[in-house]
Design an enzyme around this catalytic site. Sequence first.
Site, short mmCIF file in Angstrom:
data_model
loop_
_atom_site.label_atom_id
_atom_site.label_comp_id
_atom_site.label_asym_id
_atom_site.label_seq_id
_atom_site.Cartn_x
_atom_site.Cartn_y
_atom_site.Cartn_z
N ASP A 322 20.53 -31.79 45.09
CA ASP A 322 20.67 -33.07 45.95
C ASP A 322 21.41 -34.11 45.44
O ASP A 322 20.70 -34.94 44.61
CB ASP A 322 19.01 -33.32 46.16
CG ASP A 322 18.95 -34.18 47.42
OD1 ASP A 322 20.03 -34.64 48.05
OD2 ASP A 322 17.79 -34.58 47.64
N ASN A 326 18.34 -37.31 49.95
CA ASN A 326 17.71 -37.35 51.05
C ASN A 326 16.55 -36.28 51.36
O ASN A 326 16.05 -35.86 52.38
CB ASN A 326 18.59 -37.39 52.17
CG ASN A 326 19.29 -36.02 52.34
OD1 ASN A 326 19.37 -35.22 51.67
ND2 ASN A 326 20.33 -36.18 53.33
N GLU A 340 22.28 -29.07 54.04
CA GLU A 340 23.06 -30.42 54.47
C GLU A 340 24.14 -30.18 55.41
O GLU A 340 24.29 -31.01 56.39
CB GLU A 340 23.42 -30.86 53.24
CG GLU A 340 24.13 -32.37 53.20
CD GLU A 340 22.97 -33.67 53.24
OE1 GLU A 340 22.92 -34.44 54.13
OE2 GLU A 340 21.99 -33.39 52.53
N SER A 358 13.22 -65.04 51.09
CA SER A 358 11.85 -64.65 50.89
C SER A 358 11.34 -63.92 51.93
O SER A 358 10.41 -62.97 51.88
CB SER A 358 11.13 -65.63 50.24
OG SER A 358 11.31 -66.78 51.26
#
Length: 670
Positions: A322, A326, A340, A358
């Site tokens: 991988d 994902n 994939e 923030s």
Amino acid sequence: MLSLPPFQKEHSERQNTDCVLSAIWSCFFLFPFLQHWLFRGVSCVINAGWLCGSRSLVIRCYCRRHRSAEPQLLIQPSGSSQASRMKEEKASRQTFLNLFCILGLLLLLKTASCSPLPRGKDPRAPSLPFGLYKGHTCVGCVLVVSVIEQLAQWHNSTVKAAVERLCDYIPEKLQGFCYVLAELYGPHIAELIDKEMNADVVCHSLRLCKQDPGQPLCHLYSPPKVGLSVAIRKAKRIMKTSKDLKSFMGFSSVCAFPLLANLCEKIKFVLRNKLPFEDFDGDKFSTFPTLRGYHWRGRDCNDKNTTVYPGRRPDNWDAKSDSNCNGIWGVDPKDGIPYEEKFCKGADSRGVVLLGDSAGAHFHIPPEWMTVTQMSAKSFANLPMAFSDEFDWPQFSEITGFLNSTIGGWTDSLYLRLRKRNRCNHRDLQNISQNGGSSGNLLSLIKSLARNQLLDNPAIVIYATIGNDVCNGERDTLAHMTTPKEMLSNVVQALRYLDSRLPNGSHVILTGLVDGRFLWDNLHDRYHPLGQLNKDVTYSQVYSFLDCLQVSPCSGWLTPNETLRNLTSERALQLSNVLKEIARSEKFANFDIFYMDFPLRQTAEEWRKMGGEPWQLIEPVDGFHPSQIAAALGTGITWQKALHEWPQVLGKENPFNDQIEAIFKDQGGH
């Protein structure tokens, strides 16, 4: 191995205090807190005894690089014989001083992380601002003393029992720090509380709050009947009897200790660069959650390989491993086609990136930390995590949230909706936000973006600095606001940088500034969590206290001055119009660009329909940031706008989602 200076058996009074404080900070706070981040492969075992003599202390801190290695003694200062010790009652009454240091440290570290990031030719930045005469330290002191007083009142107990209770509430790894510091410096502070001096008086007498020349004495509570100045002078006369306390208050900087200087420099460097503390392969992704780890960016699935990270296009369709994290890899044994390729080829996979402040990082201080009627050990269980994430909770945020909220409300985010639409997008998220983020300092922050034009998938970038270009704590706040000309320059520079980094086919959404008059209108006459027990602290008082200390998150909106509030909103609208014009007129090679207003009005309307009240959309402790509820509701509004007006931004729905889930379950989680 961190090398520490040897300790001599005999010290002068000041030298002994230096030694003890260094040992405390190292063994009880820095080592257990930072061992995983600063000293990879090092584990610490702490064996401490705190004794009640004036300077009798035994602290042993053992560190080892490998579990098989023998521990090495790093620190062992010791005092006189244990024979003559002070009474247990005196010890327990002293334990709360550590709370000053803990909360002050957290707030001051937050201040460091909020400061503008250094640029290439900027001079070397100073050490972390641990000085005692900072406004945030005053705030921390007043909050902690208030909590002690209220705990004693709520439980009908002595100050001693209240202190013990609070020390028991904090996480175990900080309790040693709590008891040792309290043993050294606590009795005089407890004496002031016993003499019914309020938190303002206590903190001014300790010089943790300081009156600037020509400025009024800052206070949260109504002044005592004798007057605030008289009460402070009386308290200071009591404090003069404490040699230990005078010695402690003489430290202008904790980072001045030779033992801690290098640690402070490393903390400062990492916080300012907003990159993961623990990133072995240097790809800007981590397997560690906090300190800019995977709470902020998708979790790395191989931290020993710089070519493996979330958001990249798959290597050889991930037939053997991988490469984009994902969770979709391997070959279908039925036809020999890589999963994939079968499920994600042509699926318009894309990630989401937030460039924000923030609000986008989702700043939050749990109200249970200062609401004694709700306070328990469970309340403080998340203190270490909150500290190491700068009091931000990006894992629950509006744009990049991915975990179920534990701070109220619920989690709904643009990332989760993109993942649901196309499970090939799993883990492709980056929250590049900072407390205090503005269009100006984002020009440095943006450089921590992890995107390769040639190897990675396109991204949706949300540019959302919704307040700090008009918000500051300056007395002349209008003069320190970003001008429209500056806004134009800052944003265009940021977009040009993105154009040089984002893969072709990306999208950028500029979000307008909020109308912050909503804050005063809905909170000023309500009781703050600190004032709910005695009905004695309103948000108006909190805002005035912060403004007096020049640490207000927004002097222009958090003020009783209606004219100033209107002028601040007028400037915010001007800056939003700059963003709107940029989206209309500017063109870039690798992404298209859109604009949307900050959806505060729609969020409030939606919440009213659900039976809520407007004040619940604001963070209860700081009275400034959007709450968890506001974040979740805002996601839905943003999604619907994009779905109806810019559907190309979101990509198409993946028809193989059910098959991906059936084979790969949660795809390795987050």
